[in-house]
Design an enzyme around this catalytic site. Structure first.
Site, PDB file in Angstrom:
ATOM      1  N   GLY A  21      48.814   6.590 101.462  1.00  0.00           N
ATOM      2  CA  GLY A  21      49.014   7.993 101.684  1.00  0.00           C
ATOM      3  C   GLY A  21      49.161   8.745 100.238  1.00  0.00           C
ATOM      4  N   GLY A  25      49.962  15.413  99.368  1.00  0.00           N
ATOM      5  CA  GLY A  25      51.273  15.379  99.574  1.00  0.00           C
ATOM      6  C   GLY A  25      52.366  14.734  98.543  1.00  0.00           C
ATOM      7  N   GLY A  27      52.915  11.470  98.442  1.00  0.00           N
ATOM      8  CA  GLY A  27      52.075  10.368  98.030  1.00  0.00           C
ATOM      9  C   GLY A  27      51.046  10.592  96.845  1.00  0.00           C
ATOM     10  N   SER A 150      62.205   7.410 106.801  1.00  0.00           N
ATOM     11  CA  SER A 150      62.547   8.996 107.190  1.00  0.00           C
ATOM     12  C   SER A 150      63.939   8.971 107.571  1.00  0.00           C
ATOM     13  CB  SER A 150      61.551   9.169 108.389  1.00  0.00           C
ATOM     14  OG  SER A 150      62.007  10.392 108.949  1.00  0.00           O
ATOM     15  N   TYR A 175      58.306   7.922 116.926  1.00  0.00           N
ATOM     16  CA  TYR A 175      58.368   7.962 115.597  1.00  0.00           C
ATOM     17  C   TYR A 175      59.556   7.127 114.904  1.00  0.00           C
ATOM     18  CZ  TYR A 175      58.445  10.164 111.014  1.00  0.00           C
ATOM     19  OH  TYR A 175      58.430  10.065 109.345  1.00  0.00           O
TER      20      TYR A 175
END
Length: 318
Positions: A21, A25, A27, A150, A175
């Site tokens: 990633g 962003g 990453g 997260s 998620y």
């Protein structure tokens, strides 16, 4: 008032880092900092043109950076295995692996190319398989593996009766499951490394809340417009209540590079409600404390992906 946070990254000259990633962003922000610190950086990407733009961005910031692209789709076990073979053929030890990529709450149930629910298959199973395929190189580098979770992993559970959400799809719960499973794996990896003498360490992190691309319009997820949640987060970010794209990657960056960071730790923002602020150690989320669940998700992941980690010490890659 906007919060300012930053960390110092130690000299990483001669050390190889892999970041998933890393093409946009937070990453990309992490990748740029690693390259700036002298790391030899590999970015496995699904979209090559997007990856090339990321490389250009990194080189503009650090003209002498050593960065290369690899081709990998984290939602395809065949693609992950191919990337692993390419890396092993190159034979270069890996010292840092940041498992950062992820997808979040497609409005309708979607699956990976292998038939897994997209979030579980990408966020957890894809990274599980990737870490296994890179394992000899991680051992050779005495690597630190950092897996990005997260705040959603603070609640929820693993839907053992329907891991792929075939009977009733609920995007946020799926998620949460993917991130809980991923966190259990990250912690179990460190425990097994210590037990079997693998010589690597593994910790976990979370970025707080920030206006990253997770909730942006993404055609591949069936999301034509940014979610209302992303619009709210952008407003809160401007007010300094939540973090920024730049600050969101700092906990994982600290977990992966700080001298004081250790295996088994959980890093995240230290500000109000852990939404933003300077990186610091976090109290482990309750769903991540169950050792039986960790062992079960490990065994289940080996079965589903068809890849495994050795139970005993093996020779290092030379």
């Amino acid at each position: 008032m906007k919060q300012k946070s930053n960390i110092s990254v130690p000299d990483l000259s001669g050390r190889r880092a892999v970041v998933t990633g890393g093409s946009d962003g937070m990453g990309l922000q992490m990748a740029a900092r690693l390259a700036e610190a002298g790391a030899d950086l590999t970015l496995p990407v699904r979209n090559r043109s997007k990856g090339q733009a990321a490389v250009s961005s990194i080189l503009q910031r650090s003209p002498g950076a050593r960065v290369e692209l690899g081709e990998m789709d984290l939602s395809s076990l065949d693609s992950i295995a191919a990337f692993g073979r390419t890396m092993q053929q190159a034979g270069k030890p890996i010292h840092i692996l940041i498992n950062n990529a992820g997808v979040m709450t497609p409005p309708d149930r979607r699956t990976t190319s292998d038939g897994f629910e997209l979030q579980f298959g990408t966020n957890h199973l894809g990274h599980f398989a990737l870490t296994a395929h890179l394992f000899p190189l991680l051992r050779a580098g005495g690597a630190r593996v950092t897996s990005q979770l997260s705040v959603a992993a603070a609640r929820g559970s693993i839907n053992w009766g329907d891991l792929n959400w075939e009977r009733s799809y609920r995007g946020m719960e799926a998620y949460q499951q993917s991130k809980i499973a991923f966190g259990l794996f990250g912690l179990e990896l460190d425990r097994r490394s210590q037990a079997h003498g693998w010589g690597l360490s593994s910790n976990i992190s979370h970025p707080g809340v920030a206006p990253t691309s997770l909730l942006a319009a993404r055609e591949e997820l069936g999301r034509a417009q940014p979610t209302g949640g992303r619009r709210l987060i952008r407003i809160l970010s401007r007010l300094g209540v939540t973090g920024t794209v730049e600050s969101a990657g700092l906990p994982a960056l600290a977990a992966a590079t700080a001298k004081e960071a250790q295996g088994g730790q959980f890093w995240g923002p230290s500000g109000f409600q852990h939404l933003a602020g300077a990186p610091g150690l976090q109290r482990l989320y309750t769903p991540l404390e169950d050792l039986d669940q960790a062992r079960r998700i490990w065994a289940t992941s080996e079965e589903l992906t068809g890849v495994s980690f050795p139970a005993e010490s093996q020779s290092r890659v030379q």
